[in-house]
Design a protein around this motif. Structure first.
Motif, PDB file in Angstrom:
ATOM      1  N   ASP A 149       0.877  -1.172   0.000  1.00  0.00           N
ATOM      2  CA  ASP A 149       0.000   0.000   0.000  1.00  0.00           C
ATOM      3  C   ASP A 149       0.913   1.220   0.000  1.00  0.00           C
ATOM      4  O   ASP A 149       1.505   1.566   1.019  1.00  0.00           O
ATOM      5  CB  ASP A 149      -0.906  -0.016   1.233  1.00  0.00           C
ATOM      6  N   ASP A 150       1.031   1.858  -1.169  1.00  0.00           N
ATOM      7  CA  ASP A 150       1.940   2.991  -1.302  1.00  0.00           C
ATOM      8  C   ASP A 150       1.565   4.167  -0.404  1.00  0.00           C
ATOM      9  O   ASP A 150       2.400   5.027  -0.133  1.00  0.00           O
ATOM     10  CB  ASP A 150       2.012   3.445  -2.759  1.00  0.00           C
ATOM     11  N   ALA A 151       0.334   4.196   0.073  1.00  0.00           N
ATOM     12  CA  ALA A 151      -0.087   5.265   0.978  1.00  0.00           C
ATOM     13  C   ALA A 151       0.479   5.055   2.383  1.00  0.00           C
ATOM     14  O   ALA A 151       0.625   6.008   3.142  1.00  0.00           O
ATOM     15  CB  ALA A 151      -1.606   5.345   1.037  1.00  0.00           C
ATOM     16  N   GLN A 152       0.817   3.801   2.732  1.00  0.00           N
ATOM     17  CA  GLN A 152       1.303   3.518   4.073  1.00  0.00           C
ATOM     18  C   GLN A 152       2.764   3.072   4.108  1.00  0.00           C
ATOM     19  O   GLN A 152       3.316   2.867   5.181  1.00  0.00           O
ATOM     20  CB  GLN A 152       0.422   2.452   4.725  1.00  0.00           C
ATOM     21  N   SER A 153       3.356   2.897   2.939  1.00  0.00           N
ATOM     22  CA  SER A 153       4.750   2.485   2.854  1.00  0.00           C
ATOM     23  C   SER A 153       5.445   3.391   1.841  1.00  0.00           C
ATOM     24  O   SER A 153       4.911   3.658   0.763  1.00  0.00           O
ATOM     25  CB  SER A 153       4.856   1.027   2.403  1.00  0.00           C
ATOM     26  N   THR A 154       6.609   3.857   2.191  1.00  0.00           N
ATOM     27  CA  THR A 154       7.335   4.797   1.347  1.00  0.00           C
ATOM     28  C   THR A 154       8.358   4.067   0.490  1.00  0.00           C
ATOM     29  O   THR A 154       9.124   3.243   0.993  1.00  0.00           O
ATOM     30  CB  THR A 154       8.075   5.832   2.235  1.00  0.00           C
ATOM     31  N   ASP A 155       8.374   4.391  -0.800  1.00  0.00           N
ATOM     32  CA  ASP A 155       9.391   3.859  -1.698  1.00  0.00           C
ATOM     33  C   ASP A 155      10.647   4.705  -1.512  1.00  0.00           C
ATOM     34  O   ASP A 155      10.673   5.890  -1.850  1.00  0.00           O
ATOM     35  CB  ASP A 155       8.914   3.925  -3.145  1.00  0.00           C
ATOM     36  N   ILE A 156      11.696   4.094  -0.962  1.00  0.00           N
ATOM     37  CA  ILE A 156      12.924   4.853  -0.694  1.00  0.00           C
ATOM     38  C   ILE A 156      13.947   4.714  -1.824  1.00  0.00           C
ATOM     39  O   ILE A 156      15.061   5.228  -1.703  1.00  0.00           O
ATOM     40  CB  ILE A 156      13.555   4.457   0.662  1.00  0.00           C
ATOM     41  N   LEU A 157      13.563   4.090  -2.932  1.00  0.00           N
ATOM     42  CA  LEU A 157      14.484   3.941  -4.053  1.00  0.00           C
ATOM     43  C   LEU A 157      15.043   5.285  -4.530  1.00  0.00           C
ATOM     44  O   LEU A 157      16.265   5.406  -4.681  1.00  0.00           O
ATOM     45  CB  LEU A 157      13.820   3.183  -5.203  1.00  0.00           C
ATOM     46  N   PRO A 158      14.212   6.313  -4.730  1.00  0.00           N
ATOM     47  CA  PRO A 158      14.773   7.598  -5.176  1.00  0.00           C
ATOM     48  C   PRO A 158      15.799   8.182  -4.190  1.00  0.00           C
ATOM     49  O   PRO A 158      16.840   8.711  -4.603  1.00  0.00           O
ATOM     50  CB  PRO A 158      13.554   8.507  -5.303  1.00  0.00           C
ATOM     51  N   ALA A 159      15.530   8.053  -2.905  1.00  0.00           N
ATOM     52  CA  ALA A 159      16.458   8.596  -1.900  1.00  0.00           C
ATOM     53  C   ALA A 159      17.771   7.819  -1.881  1.00  0.00           C
ATOM     54  O   ALA A 159      18.848   8.406  -1.744  1.00  0.00           O
ATOM     55  CB  ALA A 159      15.803   8.577  -0.515  1.00  0.00           C
ATOM     56  N   VAL A 160      17.691   6.504  -2.028  1.00  0.00           N
ATOM     57  CA  VAL A 160      18.913   5.685  -2.030  1.00  0.00           C
ATOM     58  C   VAL A 160      19.702   5.936  -3.309  1.00  0.00           C
ATOM     59  O   VAL A 160      20.932   6.027  -3.284  1.00  0.00           O
ATOM     60  CB  VAL A 160      18.580   4.192  -1.851  1.00  0.00           C
TER      61      VAL A 160
END
Length: 188
Positions: A149-160
């Motif tokens: 659920d993208d609303a409750q979990s953050t995709d950290i790929l861009p930050a990494v």
């Protein structure tokens, strides 16, 4: 008495956890590994090693085929001792080829693991740093999850990616196109 204290401690922990907002993150580390310039360099080195291995193997097979053809052409004229010697030589060549193939595969796998280990460590460290900076309590591997659920979990790929200095224009598509171009150029 000890059980009552333990139960109270667990209850207090649960209460404090529910009072906080738990932060979850996910990442596709395979995609990240694929777009890293270091991975491309390792893939090039592995491709060169595989090419050398294939050439050596092909040379061994050609030598065997030449000797086998020679054996077939001359076996009727040889004495039993020469015939036995040539048969033994061919059997030994087959065994050497098979052993070379087994050991070469193992060596290539070990080389890949050896070359990729520092990159994997670098990626794991960057993921951990981004997770700590973001206050996430868990980071899940996107590829192993059935649902996110993208609303409750953050995709950290861009930050990494940013932490590792991977340019934004270096995508799976652009890297795949570069690999295909290299493969096409190598076939010419």
């Amino acid at each position: 008495m000890k059980k009552a204290i333990l139960i109270a401690a667990v209850a207090a922990l649960c209460a404090s956890a529910s009072a906080q907002t738990l932060k979850f993150a996910h990442i596709d580390s395979q995609e990240l590994m694929f777009v890293l310039p270091e991975t491309e360099k390792v893939q090039d080195e592995l491709a060169a090693a595989q090419q050398e291995t294939a050439e050596t193997y092909q040379s061994m097979v050609e030598e065997y085929q030449t000797k086998a053809q020679q054996y077939e052409a001359k076996k009727a004229t040889w004495t039993p001792s020469i015939l036995q010697s040539k048969e033994k030589e061919l059997q030994d060549m087959v065994q050497r080829i098979q052993e070379f193939e087994r050991s070469a595969q193992q060596e290539l796998q070990e080389l890949q693991q050896q070359k990729m280990a520092p990159i994997q460590e670098k990626v794991a460290k960057a993921i951990e740093e981004v997770a700590k900076e973001g206050g996430f309590i868990f980071v899940f591997e996107r590829g192993s999850l059935i649902y996110v659920d993208d609303a409750q979990s953050t995709d950290i790929l861009p930050a990494v990616r940013k932490k590792l200095g991977v340019p934004e224009d270096r995508t799976v598509e652009s890297v795949s196109a570069a690999y295909q171009a290299k493969a096409a150029a190598a076939q010419k």
